[in-house]
Design a protein around this motif. Structure first.
Motif, mmCIF file in Angstrom:
data_model
loop_
_atom_site.group_PDB
_atom_site.id
_atom_site.type_symbol
_atom_site.label_atom_id
_atom_site.label_comp_id
_atom_site.label_asym_id
_atom_site.label_seq_id
_atom_site.Cartn_x
_atom_site.Cartn_y
_atom_site.Cartn_z
ATOM 1 N N THR A 238 0.822 -1.168 0.089
ATOM 2 C CA THR A 238 0.061 -0.122 0.014
ATOM 3 C C THR A 238 0.686 1.250 0.007
ATOM 4 O OG1 THR A 238 -1.937 1.131 1.059
ATOM 5 C CG2 THR A 238 -0.098 -0.030 2.548
ATOM 6 N N GLY A 239 0.312 2.578 0.070
ATOM 7 C CA GLY A 239 1.071 3.528 0.168
ATOM 8 C C GLY A 239 1.026 4.563 -1.224
ATOM 9 N N SER A 240 2.524 4.567 -1.397
ATOM 10 C CA SER A 240 2.820 5.886 -2.478
ATOM 11 C C SER A 240 2.497 5.492 -4.031
ATOM 12 C CB SER A 240 4.333 6.040 -2.539
ATOM 13 O OG SER A 240 4.749 6.904 -3.663
ATOM 14 N N ILE A 263 0.622 -11.203 -4.434
ATOM 15 C CA ILE A 263 0.958 -9.818 -4.064
ATOM 16 C C ILE A 263 -0.196 -9.030 -4.472
ATOM 17 C CG2 ILE A 263 2.487 -7.759 -4.357
ATOM 18 C CD1 ILE A 263 4.792 -9.598 -4.721
ATOM 19 N N ARG A 264 -0.662 -8.319 -3.480
ATOM 20 C CA ARG A 264 -1.927 -7.343 -3.651
ATOM 21 C C ARG A 264 -1.494 -5.777 -3.501
ATOM 22 N NH1 ARG A 264 -5.994 -10.947 0.245
ATOM 23 N NH2 ARG A 264 -6.228 -12.880 -1.191
ATOM 24 N N LEU A 265 -2.256 -5.223 -4.589
ATOM 25 C CA LEU A 265 -1.911 -3.819 -4.381
ATOM 26 C C LEU A 265 -3.074 -3.044 -3.844
ATOM 27 C CD1 LEU A 265 0.244 -3.349 -7.735
ATOM 28 C CD2 LEU A 265 1.207 -3.691 -5.613
ATOM 29 N N ASP A 266 -2.637 -2.185 -3.023
ATOM 30 C CA ASP A 266 -3.744 -1.116 -2.553
ATOM 31 C C ASP A 266 -3.287 0.067 -2.444
ATOM 32 O OD1 ASP A 266 -6.171 -0.406 -1.279
ATOM 33 O OD2 ASP A 266 -5.582 -1.120 0.720
ATOM 34 N N ILE A 267 -3.086 0.992 -3.462
ATOM 35 C CA ILE A 267 -2.467 1.975 -3.575
ATOM 36 C C ILE A 267 -3.427 3.363 -3.472
ATOM 37 C CG2 ILE A 267 -0.775 3.403 -4.864
ATOM 38 C CD1 ILE A 267 0.335 0.835 -3.840
ATOM 39 N N HIS A 268 -3.350 3.997 -2.421
ATOM 40 C CA HIS A 268 -4.064 5.059 -2.121
ATOM 41 C C HIS A 268 -3.191 6.369 -1.863
ATOM 42 C CE1 HIS A 268 -7.391 2.613 -2.979
ATOM 43 N NE2 HIS A 268 -7.254 1.959 -2.147
ATOM 44 N N SER A 270 0.607 7.887 0.162
ATOM 45 C CA SER A 270 1.519 7.658 1.338
ATOM 46 C C SER A 270 0.923 7.890 2.636
ATOM 47 C CB SER A 270 2.753 8.632 1.201
ATOM 48 O OG SER A 270 3.364 8.544 -0.004
ATOM 49 N N ASN A 271 0.217 8.985 2.895
ATOM 50 C CA ASN A 271 -0.490 8.883 4.161
ATOM 51 C C ASN A 271 -1.165 7.978 4.552
ATOM 52 O OD1 ASN A 271 0.985 11.225 4.849
ATOM 53 N ND2 ASN A 271 -0.439 12.638 4.330
ATOM 54 N N ALA A 272 -2.241 7.586 3.517
ATOM 55 C CA ALA A 272 -3.118 6.537 3.729
ATOM 56 C C ALA A 272 -2.524 5.085 4.089
ATOM 57 C CB ALA A 272 -4.243 6.461 2.517
ATOM 58 N N GLY A 273 -1.547 5.000 3.265
ATOM 59 C CA GLY A 273 -0.790 3.669 3.389
ATOM 60 C C GLY A 273 -0.240 3.594 4.772
ATOM 61 N N ARG A 286 0.810 -10.457 15.431
ATOM 62 C CA ARG A 286 2.226 -10.465 15.209
ATOM 63 C C ARG A 286 2.234 -9.463 13.825
ATOM 64 N NH1 ARG A 286 2.621 -16.116 11.550
ATOM 65 N NH2 ARG A 286 0.827 -16.116 10.339
ATOM 66 N N SER A 287 3.478 -9.069 13.242
ATOM 67 C CA SER A 287 3.519 -8.181 12.160
ATOM 68 C C SER A 287 2.794 -8.483 10.924
ATOM 69 C CB SER A 287 4.983 -8.024 11.756
ATOM 70 O OG SER A 287 5.079 -7.231 10.820
ATOM 71 N N PRO A 288 1.847 -7.699 10.638
ATOM 72 C CA PRO A 288 1.192 -8.105 9.248
ATOM 73 C C PRO A 288 1.913 -8.271 7.970
ATOM 74 C CG PRO A 288 0.954 -5.964 9.735
ATOM 75 C CD PRO A 288 1.472 -6.332 11.015
ATOM 76 N N SER A 289 1.431 -8.994 7.225
ATOM 77 C CA SER A 289 2.161 -9.205 5.884
ATOM 78 C C SER A 289 1.830 -7.896 4.998
ATOM 79 C CB SER A 289 1.818 -10.401 5.313
ATOM 80 O OG SER A 289 2.651 -10.698 4.023
ATOM 81 N N MET A 290 2.337 -6.924 5.256
ATOM 82 C CA MET A 290 2.091 -5.529 4.537
ATOM 83 C C MET A 290 3.350 -4.633 4.618
ATOM 84 S SD MET A 290 -0.713 -2.834 5.507
ATOM 85 C CE MET A 290 -2.137 -3.811 4.931
ATOM 86 N N ILE A 291 3.381 -3.898 3.371
ATOM 87 C CA ILE A 291 4.592 -2.836 3.062
ATOM 88 C C ILE A 291 3.900 -1.794 3.009
ATOM 89 C CG2 ILE A 291 6.547 -2.388 1.915
ATOM 90 C CD1 ILE A 291 7.034 -5.186 1.560
ATOM 91 N N ALA A 292 4.119 -0.564 3.457
ATOM 92 C CA ALA A 292 3.634 0.788 3.062
ATOM 93 C C ALA A 292 4.683 1.656 2.534
ATOM 94 C CB ALA A 292 3.008 1.283 4.343
ATOM 95 N N LEU A 293 4.675 1.909 1.356
ATOM 96 C CA LEU A 293 5.687 2.890 0.853
ATOM 97 C C LEU A 293 5.543 4.140 0.792
ATOM 98 C CD1 LEU A 293 5.567 0.592 -2.630
ATOM 99 C CD2 LEU A 293 7.579 1.067 -0.855
ATOM 100 N N SER A 294 6.084 5.349 1.189
ATOM 101 C CA SER A 294 5.904 6.372 1.666
ATOM 102 C C SER A 294 6.884 7.378 0.917
ATOM 103 C CB SER A 294 5.961 6.759 3.121
ATOM 104 O OG SER A 294 5.808 7.990 3.666
ATOM 105 N N ASP A 295 6.477 8.670 0.259
ATOM 106 C CA ASP A 295 7.191 9.644 -0.149
ATOM 107 C C ASP A 295 7.682 10.370 0.876
ATOM 108 O OD1 ASP A 295 6.374 8.612 -2.621
ATOM 109 O OD2 ASP A 295 4.658 10.048 -2.965
ATOM 110 N N GLY A 296 8.952 10.140 1.723
ATOM 111 C CA GLY A 296 9.372 10.887 2.681
ATOM 112 C C GLY A 296 8.991 10.077 4.228
#
Length: 514
Positions: A238-240, A263-268, A270-273, A286-296
């Motif tokens: 998710t994220g950027s 791999i599922r994409l949920d792109i909305h 950076s802040n939302a991610g 436990r740590s979720p299977s998720m990566i959040a990409l962020s501009d900054g």
């Protein structure tokens, strides 16, 4: 003998053919003189007069009903190209006169108008096609100036003619020192000339046959292990939106190479991610299977998120083509967004009389946050328009609308006269109707990162909730991103942090110049 196998035999034959080809090329380079050559071809010669015959019927177009002397008008598209082995400079033309380069003759026809185009890679040619530079026409002749052409560069002449029918002789003459001017075969509009001659094609076919055969053998009995970064399970990214093209390509490659991974994409944005990742992690054991990409960097309050520097991302300003602005200073941009400059004619005396329309991203956008942090050094003003065309209330200092995606911003800027917006670089893609501008004379470029003063850029982070297990799909994909994503990131306007240059810039905290 163990080495005598089908793939080894083909590999040896391929190597021998490659050596023979290289030796032939060296011999050719030493024995065959390099020549300068300008070629030309007629790509279109069509009637556009009042009556055009189609089969047995005459179709009346009515293009020149009020100008009967244009009834036999024709339109010719002529391509002129440097298809020799050397560049051609101003001094290589031997025509009489300081300006005269080549002469185009349309036997039996009269030139009524000319338009000149050139490829985007040859913008430097534009200044040569002016009357002052020597471009003129008289009767059936066009006098072309001395135009310098690098190898493979070309320009096109679109010529309006009268006085004869389609198919009349067309010829270009002129002298080139140690070279020739020659006609090439006719081609369709925008068709590229062949890159290889007959001998080259034969060698290419032979090499390709060997390589394809060898590859087929290897693929059929492929027993190579999958990449070490492969893991099974389902991962959500998710994220950027700026990084979406990168993860879309990497998702396809990873799923293809790593059996059992989805791999599922949920792109909305950076802040939302990052906020979604924080919520998911707080409610899980436990740590979720998720990566959040962020501009900054993430918001300071989200302390459970662990970040990895992935790349340096570039962004740019985009302006509608109705505004001939190619450069904006930081001070001008800030005044525009503060509402101190509301019309483009306030930037220059000859600027267009157009109201400025600000087309922005919504509050979830990392692209917007980077713009506020790196360019404006302030928040954007409140939205004052829902349709990006008219103000919702008359006393708003500036017309500004918000959209929730990069593609929507680009489309709206390209559609609206006087519009300005911002976007990630994405390999330089901008729709027709809009163009990028430099900032304080500097353009966004991955190649100049580290030395350029260009301000609209930021580190791209990949966030996880806590530290993911080393054998997890999250850790595997992040390693895969470093190991296999370099070219994909560069193509989409990002400098990977895992490269030597990227490591230096990302690891040093990457302070902006100034």
């Amino acid at each position: 003998m163990e080495w005598v196998s089908a793939e080894n035999v083909i590999a040896v034959l391929t190597a021998l053919l490659g050596v023979a080809t290289s030796a032939g090329v060296l011999w050719y380079e030493r024995r065959v003189p390099r020549r300068k050559r300008i070629g030309y071809r007629v790509q279109m010669d069509t009637p556009i007069g009042s009556e055009v015959s189609q089969g047995r019927a005459n179709v009346r177009l009515g293009l020149f009903d009020e100008t009967p002397d244009m009834a036999d008008a024709t339109l010719v598209l002529l391509r002129v190209e440097n298809d020799g082995s050397q560049s051609i400079g101003y001094e290589d033309y031997t025509g009489r006169g300081e300006l005269n380069g080549l002469t185009v003759e349309f036997t039996g026809r009269t030139v009524r108008g000319i338009a000149v185009t050139h490829s985007s890679d040859a913008d430097h040619l534009a200044d040569h096609f002016t009357p002052a530079a020597g471009l003129r026409h008289d009767g059936s002749f066009i006098r072309l100036p001395r135009v310098p052409l690098n190898r493979n560069e070309h320009f096109k002449l679109l010529v309006l003619l009268t006085g004869s029918h389609v198919g009349g002789p067309i010829r270009i003459t002129g002298g080139i020192r140690d070279g020739v001017v020659a006609r090439n075969k006719a081609a369709r509009p925008d068709e590229k000339p062949p890159l290889f001659g007959p001998a080259s094609r034969i060698i290419t076919v032979a090499l390709t046959t060997c390589v394809v055969t060898l590859a087929g053998i290897i693929v059929v009995r492929d027993d190579s292990p999958p990449p070490m970064d492969c893991a099974k399970g389902t991962l959500t990214i998710t994220g950027s939106t700026a990084f979406r093209p990168v993860v879309e390509e990497l998702k396809e490659k990873y799923e293809e190479e790593c059996e059992g991974a989805t791999i599922r994409l949920d792109i909305h944005g950076s802040n939302a991610g990052v906020r979604k990742l924080d919520r998911e992690g707080a409610g899980a054991s436990r740590s979720p299977s998720m990566i959040a990409l962020s501009d900054g960097p993430r918001p300071a309050a989200l302390t459970s998120l662990h970040g990895k520097e992935v790349a340096i991302s570039l962004f740019s300003m985009v302006v509608n083509d109705s505004v001939p602005v190619k450069n904006l200073s930081l001070d001008q941009i800030r005044k525009i967004y503060r509402g101190e400059i509301v019309n483009w004619n306030q930037l220059a005396a000859d600027g267009p009389d157009l109201d400025i329309r600000l087309v922005s991203r919504d509050a979830n956008s990392g692209t917007r946050e980077v713009f506020q942090r790196r360019v404006l050094d302030a928040n954007e003003p409140a939205a004052s328009s829902r349709d990006c065309t008219t103000k919702d209330y008359a006393d708003a200092p500036v017309l500004r609308c918000e959209l929730d995606g990069t593609d929507q911003v680009l489309a709206e800027v390209a559609r609206l006269d006087g519009a300005i917006g911002y976007t990630e670089l994405r390999g330089g893609t901008v729709p027709d109707g809009a163009h990028r501008t430099s900032i304080d004379g500097a353009f966004p470029s991955v190649d100049t990162l580290g030395t350029s003063s260009y301000p609209y850029r930021e580190i791209e982070y990949a966030y996880t909730y806590g530290s993911p297990p080393a054998d997890s799909l999250v850790a595997g994909f992040l390693n895969y991103l470093d190991n296999y994503g370099e070219e994909i990131m560069r193509t989409n306007g990002h400098l990977p942090c895992a490269t030597p240059k990227g490591t230096r810039l990302c690891g040093a905290g990457w302070a902006l110049p100034g």
